[in-house]
Design a protein around this motif. Sequence first.
Motif, PDB file in Angstrom:
ATOM      1  N   GLY A  99      30.280  -7.028  14.714  1.00 27.63           N
ATOM      2  CA  GLY A  99      30.296  -5.563  14.755  1.00 27.63           C
ATOM      3  C   GLY A  99      31.109  -4.901  13.640  1.00 27.63           C
ATOM      4  N   VAL A 100      31.154  -5.525  12.473  1.00 25.81           N
ATOM      5  CA  VAL A 100      31.849  -4.917  11.329  1.00 25.81           C
ATOM      6  C   VAL A 100      30.948  -5.016  10.093  1.00 25.81           C
ATOM      7  N   ASP A 101      31.263  -4.224   9.069  1.00 30.29           N
ATOM      8  CA  ASP A 101      30.470  -4.275   7.835  1.00 30.29           C
ATOM      9  C   ASP A 101      30.882  -5.447   6.947  1.00 30.29           C
ATOM     10  N   MET A 102      32.162  -5.801   7.036  1.00 26.34           N
ATOM     11  CA  MET A 102      32.668  -6.934   6.254  1.00 26.34           C
ATOM     12  C   MET A 102      33.692  -7.671   7.095  1.00 26.34           C
ATOM     13  N   ILE A 103      33.798  -8.952   6.844  1.00 18.39           N
ATOM     14  CA  ILE A 103      34.764  -9.738   7.608  1.00 18.39           C
ATOM     15  C   ILE A 103      35.547 -10.628   6.638  1.00 18.39           C
ATOM     16  N   PHE A 104      36.851 -10.680   6.828  1.00 16.31           N
ATOM     17  CA  PHE A 104      37.721 -11.449   5.946  1.00 16.31           C
ATOM     18  C   PHE A 104      38.588 -12.372   6.801  1.00 16.31           C
ATOM     19  N   LEU A 105      38.867 -13.548   6.274  1.00 24.23           N
ATOM     20  CA  LEU A 105      39.785 -14.443   6.977  1.00 24.23           C
ATOM     21  C   LEU A 105      40.756 -15.054   5.976  1.00 24.23           C
ATOM     22  N   LEU A 106      42.033 -14.880   6.269  1.00 23.20           N
ATOM     23  CA  LEU A 106      43.101 -15.442   5.436  1.00 23.20           C
ATOM     24  C   LEU A 106      43.544 -16.766   6.038  1.00 23.20           C
ATOM     25  N   LEU A 107      43.520 -17.815   5.238  1.00 28.16           N
ATOM     26  CA  LEU A 107      44.045 -19.101   5.696  1.00 28.16           C
ATOM     27  C   LEU A 107      45.355 -19.310   4.955  1.00 28.16           C
ATOM     28  N   THR A 108      46.442 -19.114   5.662  1.00 30.46           N
ATOM     29  CA  THR A 108      47.740 -19.055   4.999  1.00 30.46           C
ATOM     30  C   THR A 108      48.542 -20.334   5.174  1.00 30.46           C
ATOM     31  N   ASN A 109      48.952 -20.897   4.047  1.00 31.75           N
ATOM     32  CA  ASN A 109      49.844 -22.046   4.050  1.00 31.75           C
ATOM     33  C   ASN A 109      51.279 -21.526   3.993  1.00 31.75           C
ATOM     34  N   ILE A 110      51.967 -21.646   5.091  1.00 32.97           N
ATOM     35  CA  ILE A 110      53.302 -21.056   5.188  1.00 32.97           C
ATOM     36  C   ILE A 110      54.262 -21.703   4.195  1.00 32.97           C
ATOM     37  N   LEU A 111      54.159 -23.014   4.051  1.00 29.48           N
ATOM     38  CA  LEU A 111      55.175 -23.690   3.253  1.00 29.48           C
ATOM     39  C   LEU A 111      55.055 -23.425   1.760  1.00 29.48           C
ATOM     40  N   ASP A 112      53.825 -23.431   1.202  1.00 30.13           N
ATOM     41  CA  ASP A 112      53.751 -23.111  -0.229  1.00 30.13           C
ATOM     42  C   ASP A 112      53.444 -21.627  -0.473  1.00 30.13           C
ATOM     43  N   GLU A 113      53.492 -20.820   0.569  1.00 34.55           N
ATOM     44  CA  GLU A 113      53.381 -19.356   0.438  1.00 34.55           C
ATOM     45  C   GLU A 113      52.149 -18.923  -0.354  1.00 34.55           C
ATOM     46  N   SER A 114      51.012 -19.379   0.111  1.00 30.72           N
ATOM     47  CA  SER A 114      49.763 -18.957  -0.515  1.00 30.72           C
ATOM     48  C   SER A 114      48.691 -18.834   0.568  1.00 30.72           C
ATOM     49  N   SER A 115      47.584 -18.189   0.203  1.00 28.89           N
ATOM     50  CA  SER A 115      46.492 -18.055   1.158  1.00 28.89           C
ATOM     51  C   SER A 115      45.151 -18.284   0.476  1.00 28.89           C
ATOM     52  N   GLU A 116      44.218 -18.793   1.258  1.00 29.30           N
ATOM     53  CA  GLU A 116      42.830 -18.867   0.846  1.00 29.30           C
ATOM     54  C   GLU A 116      42.123 -17.722   1.582  1.00 29.30           C
ATOM     55  N   LEU A 117      41.383 -16.902   0.817  1.00 31.04           N
ATOM     56  CA  LEU A 117      40.677 -15.783   1.466  1.00 31.04           C
ATOM     57  C   LEU A 117      39.196 -16.103   1.518  1.00 31.04           C
ATOM     58  N   ILE A 118      38.616 -16.180   2.724  1.00 30.81           N
ATOM     59  CA  ILE A 118      37.168 -16.354   2.831  1.00 30.81           C
ATOM     60  C   ILE A 118      36.595 -15.119   3.500  1.00 30.81           C
ATOM     61  N   TYR A 119      35.313 -14.860   3.270  1.00 33.97           N
ATOM     62  CA  TYR A 119      34.781 -13.584   3.725  1.00 33.97           C
ATOM     63  C   TYR A 119      33.262 -13.609   3.787  1.00 33.97           C
ATOM     64  N   ALA A 120      32.711 -12.601   4.498  1.00 33.99           N
ATOM     65  CA  ALA A 120      31.258 -12.441   4.573  1.00 33.99           C
ATOM     66  C   ALA A 120      30.932 -10.967   4.738  1.00 33.99           C
ATOM     67  N   GLY A 121      29.679 -10.620   4.467  1.00 36.09           N
ATOM     68  CA  GLY A 121      29.251  -9.223   4.590  1.00 36.09           C
ATOM     69  C   GLY A 121      28.824  -8.675   3.244  1.00 36.09           C
ATOM     70  N   GLU A 122      27.812  -7.804   3.265  1.00 32.83           N
ATOM     71  CA  GLU A 122      27.282  -7.232   2.033  1.00 32.83           C
ATOM     72  C   GLU A 122      28.350  -6.403   1.323  1.00 32.83           C
ATOM     73  N   GLY A 123      28.566  -6.711   0.062  1.00 29.53           N
ATOM     74  CA  GLY A 123      29.529  -5.938  -0.717  1.00 29.53           C
ATOM     75  C   GLY A 123      30.937  -6.502  -0.659  1.00 29.53           C
ATOM     76  N   ALA A 124      31.179  -7.443   0.250  1.00 32.72           N
ATOM     77  CA  ALA A 124      32.541  -7.991   0.394  1.00 32.72           C
ATOM     78  C   ALA A 124      32.976  -8.693  -0.889  1.00 32.72           C
ATOM     79  N   ASP A 125      32.009  -9.333  -1.521  1.00 34.07           N
ATOM     80  CA  ASP A 125      32.279 -10.039  -2.767  1.00 34.07           C
ATOM     81  C   ASP A 125      32.848  -9.093  -3.831  1.00 34.07           C
ATOM     82  N   GLU A 126      32.191  -7.935  -4.010  1.00 32.68           N
ATOM     83  CA  GLU A 126      32.656  -6.962  -5.014  1.00 32.68           C
ATOM     84  C   GLU A 126      34.026  -6.411  -4.635  1.00 32.68           C
ATOM     85  N   VAL A 127      34.200  -6.143  -3.325  1.00 38.01           N
ATOM     86  CA  VAL A 127      35.482  -5.601  -2.860  1.00 38.01           C
ATOM     87  C   VAL A 127      36.612  -6.572  -3.172  1.00 38.01           C
ATOM     88  N   VAL A 128      36.377  -7.858  -2.907  1.00 36.82           N
ATOM     89  CA  VAL A 128      37.400  -8.874  -3.168  1.00 36.82           C
ATOM     90  C   VAL A 128      37.688  -8.948  -4.668  1.00 36.82           C
TER      91      VAL A 128
END
Lengths: 306, 306
Positions: A244-273
């Motif tokens: 029920g959203v136009d775009m969906i994002f998910l952050l996979l965060t590694n606490i110890l090395d303080e970084s995240s992988e961002l995955i996503y879906a939805g039309e236009g999400a690619d350009e937004v990212v």
Amino acid sequence: MIYVTGHKNPDTDSICSAIGYAEFKKALTGEEYVPARAGNLNPETEFVLKRFGLDAPELISNAAGKDVILVDHNEVAQAADDIESAHIIEILDHHKIGDVQTKEPIYFRAMPVGCTATIVYLHYKENNIEFKPAAAGALCSAILSDTLAFRSPTCTDLDREAAEAYAKVAGIEDIQAYAKEMFKAGSELAGKSPKEILYMDFKKFTAGNTTYGVGQVTSMDEDELKELAKTMNDYLHESFSEHGVDMIFLLLTNILDESSELIYAGEGADEVVKKAFTSSEADRTYLKGVVSRKKQVIPPLTEALS
Amino acid sequence: MIYVTGHKNPDTDSICSAIGYAEFKKALTGEEYVPARAGNLNPETEFVLKRFGLDAPELISNAAGKDVILVDHNEVAQAADDIESAHIIEILDHHKIGDVQTKEPIYFRAMPVGCTATIVYLHYKENNIEFKPAAAGALCSAILSDTLAFRSPTCTDLDREAAEAYAKVAGIEDIQAYAKEMFKAGSELAGKSPKEILYMDFKKFTAGNTTYGVGQVTSMDEDELKELAKTMNDYLHESFSEHGVDMIFLLLTNILDESSELIYAGEGADEVVKKAFTSSEADRTYLKGVVSRKKQVIPPLTEALS
């Protein structure tokens, strides 16, 4: 009777600040304040409540007609259903100023600190009220959870001061060792379906005409996160229309090395990212130094969408 | 440089809280905070500034690109133009929670007290910073103005405590005598056109699809108010289309007997008034005990319109 409640898909701050602030208000006024929750507990919060011998707050999925104090949120989309028909008495928050409006003047205290439990701490301090050990343990856990044990860029000196004061009363001797134990309990992804993993910590936002959801999963285990990136990417694309959203994002965060992988879906999400963050490859982005959804992900996404 | 500014059509609170809070922030941080205003001074505020030897704050009608702290408002329609393109750093207010939103977490402190200057007082107190006499005089005046010298139902014990603390430092010996002098200076309606009178203290609001404006004129002179009711009623109807709102309301408030006459124009305004308040005769309503636009007029109007 006044309910004190955090947001939907509650995290440890939403649950523990509700418990701690309800207890503060009771101590201050002698009146009845009831901690509440707008959704199910996550494993981290279950661990915390068990550890300090606390009951889960009362579940209120619909707020219509109720007297409520909101903690840890001030967006309609994140609040218990029908919040517009509730009587909002107070708001305590550490997020951006959102779209909750009231008909009358109320007490609203927002601060750019790492955790709502830190704002709760100020209330105890300003009114010379002593914390009880169990609530102090829960409130300390909330700060450790929200600030990733002081590692998040959202963490301030005041968060640290509050966590240390709570820890002392709660009998937490080694804060970092306790945090590690709590994160391990919270990171129990095994046995969960992709849908359950997505909704463990998921919030909806609106920018312009676009509604988007952003989930976050944190772990201290690099291998676990690598595997998850693949599974969850497939899942987001397969299940996209269900959310029920136009775009969906998910952050996979590694606490110890303080970084995240961002995955996503939805039309236009690619350009937004691409607009919001500099580095990007097909459907996936590695964000070095990014651990805070609130401070490092929502602002650039909102900006890119508006 | 950070501007501290109140709302458009500024009243004494908007001007004096900007002066007092800018001075507090400077004292706390050593950095540059500049009091500002989003419109012209009214006669009451002119009297106050002259009395305490203070300069008028800098006029900023457009906030685009500026770093600003908002005092005494949190509604876009009341703020300096292009507030959406400003960088809002903090908000201090005593009104209902409105529609100002931010992209990042900020410090927002709203309280259901009679005056923003009372919230400013808490900041001085919590941080052990002493007020300077001139700013204290301005801040005391703001509280007397907003609470009608403690007569308004919005007035709390904290407002009284703050006003008395300010008065002591400012050398105001008889608070009520000073308030009377200030109200007399503020009530200089003679020589003003109806349009000038309407816009002395006029705010716009939105409820559902309806935009409405509510002005307030206060006086301690019953005869002056009676004459004004006739003149302003004629003026509102003649000039209605000029004001760019769907409905227009004007409160003529008698401070001494704590009542107001409500006059209005615009299609549907009659029904809204009938719904919002119990007593009503053609085009005019006598509201006994009503002196606060914010607490006694806006909530029932908003309710009736939504």
